[in-house]
Design a protein around this motif. Structure first.
Motif, PDB file in Angstrom:
ATOM      1  N   GLU A  31       0.833  -1.196   0.000  1.00  0.00           N
ATOM      2  CA  GLU A  31       0.000   0.000   0.000  1.00  0.00           C
ATOM      3  C   GLU A  31       0.872   1.252   0.000  1.00  0.00           C
ATOM      4  N   PHE A  32       0.358   2.313  -0.612  1.00  0.00           N
ATOM      5  CA  PHE A  32       1.058   3.590  -0.563  1.00  0.00           C
ATOM      6  C   PHE A  32       0.970   4.151   0.864  1.00  0.00           C
ATOM      7  N   THR A  33       2.075   4.663   1.356  1.00  0.00           N
ATOM      8  CA  THR A  33       2.117   5.155   2.739  1.00  0.00           C
ATOM      9  C   THR A  33       1.909   6.655   2.833  1.00  0.00           C
ATOM     10  N   ASN A  34       1.813   7.331   1.684  1.00  0.00           N
ATOM     11  CA  ASN A  34       1.644   8.781   1.746  1.00  0.00           C
ATOM     12  C   ASN A  34       0.242   9.151   2.248  1.00  0.00           C
ATOM     13  N   VAL A  35       0.137  10.296   2.883  1.00  0.00           N
ATOM     14  CA  VAL A  35      -1.147  10.769   3.392  1.00  0.00           C
ATOM     15  C   VAL A  35      -1.979  11.332   2.240  1.00  0.00           C
ATOM     16  N   ARG A  36      -3.223  10.888   2.130  1.00  0.00           N
ATOM     17  CA  ARG A  36      -4.098  11.388   1.074  1.00  0.00           C
ATOM     18  C   ARG A  36      -4.536  12.816   1.417  1.00  0.00           C
ATOM     19  N   ASP A  37      -4.216  13.744   0.528  1.00  0.00           N
ATOM     20  CA  ASP A  37      -4.534  15.150   0.755  1.00  0.00           C
ATOM     21  C   ASP A  37      -4.975  15.747  -0.573  1.00  0.00           C
ATOM     22  N   ALA A  38      -6.254  16.052  -0.665  1.00  0.00           N
ATOM     23  CA  ALA A  38      -6.811  16.566  -1.923  1.00  0.00           C
ATOM     24  C   ALA A  38      -6.163  17.876  -2.349  1.00  0.00           C
ATOM     25  N   GLY A  39      -5.597  18.612  -1.411  1.00  0.00           N
ATOM     26  CA  GLY A  39      -4.990  19.888  -1.753  1.00  0.00           C
ATOM     27  C   GLY A  39      -3.509  19.789  -2.074  1.00  0.00           C
ATOM     28  N   LYS A  40      -2.959  18.609  -1.948  1.00  0.00           N
ATOM     29  CA  LYS A  40      -1.525  18.437  -2.171  1.00  0.00           C
ATOM     30  C   LYS A  40      -1.221  18.294  -3.664  1.00  0.00           C
ATOM     31  N   ARG A  41      -0.135  18.913  -4.108  1.00  0.00           N
ATOM     32  CA  ARG A  41       0.281  18.790  -5.495  1.00  0.00           C
ATOM     33  C   ARG A  41       0.764  17.354  -5.750  1.00  0.00           C
ATOM     34  N   VAL A  42       0.276  16.731  -6.795  1.00  0.00           N
ATOM     35  CA  VAL A  42       0.594  15.340  -7.105  1.00  0.00           C
ATOM     36  C   VAL A  42       1.773  15.284  -8.066  1.00  0.00           C
ATOM     37  N   LYS A  43       2.722  14.415  -7.754  1.00  0.00           N
ATOM     38  CA  LYS A  43       3.881  14.225  -8.628  1.00  0.00           C
ATOM     39  C   LYS A  43       3.699  12.915  -9.402  1.00  0.00           C
ATOM     40  N   VAL A  44       3.792  12.993 -10.723  1.00  0.00           N
ATOM     41  CA  VAL A  44       3.615  11.830 -11.594  1.00  0.00           C
ATOM     42  C   VAL A  44       4.876  11.642 -12.427  1.00  0.00           C
ATOM     43  N   GLY A  45       5.366  10.415 -12.488  1.00  0.00           N
ATOM     44  CA  GLY A  45       6.534  10.086 -13.307  1.00  0.00           C
ATOM     45  C   GLY A  45       6.131   9.349 -14.571  1.00  0.00           C
ATOM     46  N   LEU A  46       6.708   9.744 -15.698  1.00  0.00           N
ATOM     47  CA  LEU A  46       6.503   9.064 -16.980  1.00  0.00           C
ATOM     48  C   LEU A  46       7.830   8.446 -17.404  1.00  0.00           C
ATOM     49  N   LEU A  84       1.340  17.311 -21.694  1.00  0.00           N
ATOM     50  CA  LEU A  84       2.192  18.022 -20.729  1.00  0.00           C
ATOM     51  C   LEU A  84       1.881  19.520 -20.726  1.00  0.00           C
ATOM     52  N   ALA A  85       1.643  20.072 -21.916  1.00  0.00           N
ATOM     53  CA  ALA A  85       1.410  21.519 -22.010  1.00  0.00           C
ATOM     54  C   ALA A  85       0.092  21.926 -21.366  1.00  0.00           C
ATOM     55  N   GLN A  86      -0.915  21.068 -21.418  1.00  0.00           N
ATOM     56  CA  GLN A  86      -2.251  21.416 -20.942  1.00  0.00           C
ATOM     57  C   GLN A  86      -2.523  20.989 -19.496  1.00  0.00           C
ATOM     58  N   ARG A  87      -1.537  20.417 -18.828  1.00  0.00           N
ATOM     59  CA  ARG A  87      -1.776  19.948 -17.458  1.00  0.00           C
ATOM     60  C   ARG A  87      -1.994  21.141 -16.514  1.00  0.00           C
ATOM     61  N   ASP A  88      -2.645  20.882 -15.415  1.00  0.00           N
ATOM     62  CA  ASP A  88      -2.842  21.885 -14.370  1.00  0.00           C
ATOM     63  C   ASP A  88      -1.562  21.939 -13.538  1.00  0.00           C
ATOM     64  N   ARG A  89      -0.718  22.932 -13.823  1.00  0.00           N
ATOM     65  CA  ARG A  89       0.588  23.007 -13.157  1.00  0.00           C
ATOM     66  C   ARG A  89       0.470  23.234 -11.655  1.00  0.00           C
ATOM     67  N   GLY A  90      -0.645  23.801 -11.222  1.00  0.00           N
ATOM     68  CA  GLY A  90      -0.809  24.020  -9.809  1.00  0.00           C
ATOM     69  C   GLY A  90      -1.107  22.751  -9.031  1.00  0.00           C
ATOM     70  N   ARG A  91      -1.656  21.755  -9.716  1.00  0.00           N
ATOM     71  CA  ARG A  91      -2.043  20.519  -9.029  1.00  0.00           C
ATOM     72  C   ARG A  91      -1.190  19.307  -9.440  1.00  0.00           C
ATOM     73  N   LEU A  92      -0.459  19.448 -10.567  1.00  0.00           N
ATOM     74  CA  LEU A  92       0.217  18.281 -11.118  1.00  0.00           C
ATOM     75  C   LEU A  92       1.647  18.608 -11.491  1.00  0.00           C
ATOM     76  N   GLU A  93       2.587  17.861 -10.935  1.00  0.00           N
ATOM     77  CA  GLU A  93       3.995  17.991 -11.286  1.00  0.00           C
ATOM     78  C   GLU A  93       4.399  16.746 -12.096  1.00  0.00           C
ATOM     79  N   MET A  94       4.936  16.940 -13.294  1.00  0.00           N
ATOM     80  CA  MET A  94       5.297  15.825 -14.169  1.00  0.00           C
ATOM     81  C   MET A  94       6.813  15.712 -14.241  1.00  0.00           C
ATOM     82  N   VAL A  95       7.314  14.493 -14.099  1.00  0.00           N
ATOM     83  CA  VAL A  95       8.738  14.191 -14.254  1.00  0.00           C
ATOM     84  C   VAL A  95       8.877  13.108 -15.297  1.00  0.00           C
ATOM     85  N   CYS A  96       9.624  13.392 -16.354  1.00  0.00           N
ATOM     86  CA  CYS A  96       9.784  12.439 -17.452  1.00  0.00           C
ATOM     87  C   CYS A  96      11.183  11.829 -17.408  1.00  0.00           C
ATOM     88  N   TYR A  97      11.208  10.524 -17.568  1.00  0.00           N
ATOM     89  CA  TYR A  97      12.481   9.778 -17.582  1.00  0.00           C
ATOM     90  C   TYR A  97      12.639   9.126 -18.946  1.00  0.00           C
TER      91      TYR A  97
END
Length: 261
Positions: A215-230, A248-261
């Motif tokens: 299970e994911f151990t992070n605390v669920r927080d609707a206001g927290k910025r989500v980090k997603v890896g591609l 990537l261009a149209q994402r909500d930058r305030g709510r979503l952080e994208m990291v590409c590998y």
């Protein structure tokens, strides 16, 4: 010469349980007692190949074929080790020898087709896969490889039909689902909904075979910025990289952080 059967079974049990070093050590001791014994050499080649020790794997696989030159399976195992080491010319010869000894076993034709794909001999590779399909109808690996190869030859309708035939017999086979999803992108007349359905089906099978670990151990927080890896090796000058740019261009930058590998 002592009976090697029990030692082979013990080595297999170790290897299948992930105890690769124990399997290697057991076979090494057995080979000291039975130098050059073909079954032991073949098993040692398989274990060492699984451990990534390809030069040693090839050495033992070659000893196995010298000790039992009429065994098609041993030649196929040698071909696989050579192919993994990038020695494609020698791998091709080994696979061809295996096919000569047993024309009905699809394994060597699958291995040879992969080598031929690497040398851009798509038509010849397809011939071998069709021969394998004729002798082993319903083999899902053969169908998946053949579907991908037909797509390489721009025979899209045939690629889709082959994947669909395979899926009808093996509905949970992940490579067949991947083959259909891939070919659907190029299928004339297919709607966006049909293409999407093929990809969603592949996703469900892939997810079922790769369940989340823990299970994911992070605390669920609707206001927290989500980090997603591609993660992809197609994010440079490739259609996948170009297609993902609008996302990537149209994402909500305030709510979503994208990291590409």
């Amino acid at each position: 010469m002592s009976d090697v059967g029990p030692k082979l079974e013990q080595a297999r049990a170790h290897f299948m349980s992930g105890r690769h070093e124990q399997a290697r050590s057991l076979l090494e001791r057995a080979l000291r007692q039975n130098p050059g014994q073909p079954e032991l050499c073949n098993a040692m080649g398989l274990v060492l190949s699984g451990m990534g020790k390809l030069d040693l794997a090839i050495y033992h696989a070659e000893r196995a074929t010298k000790g039992r030159p009429r065994d098609a399976g041993y030649w196929n195992n040698l071909g696989n080790a050579l192919a993994r080491a990038g020695r494609n010319g020698e791998a091709r010869a080994a696979f061809e020898k295996s096919i000569e000894l047993d024309t009905k076993d699809p394994a060597a034709r699958l291995g040879l087709s992969n080598v031929l794909r690497g040398s851009i001999e798509f038509s010849l590779a397809a011939q071998h896969l069709k021969a394998a399909a004729a002798t082993s109808p319903g083999d899902p690996d053969v169908s998946a490889h053949l579907s991908f190869l037909l797509l390489k030859l721009a025979r899209v309708e045939e690629a889709v039909a082959e994947a669909q035939r395979g899926i009808a017999l093996n509905p949970a086979h992940v490579e067949l689902a991947a083959a259909l999803a891939h070919a659907s992108n190029y299928m004339p007349g297919w709607s966006g909904a049909e293409v999407r359905a093929a990809h969603e089906s592949y996703g469900r099978i892939l997810e079922a075979q790769n369940p989340a670990r823990g299970e994911f151990t992070n605390v669920r927080d609707a206001g927290k910025r989500v980090k997603v890896g591609l993660l992809s090796y197609d994010l440079r000058m490739h259609p996948v990289g170009l297609f993902i740019e609008p996302v990537l261009a149209q994402r909500d930058r305030g709510r979503l952080e994208m990291v590409c590998y």
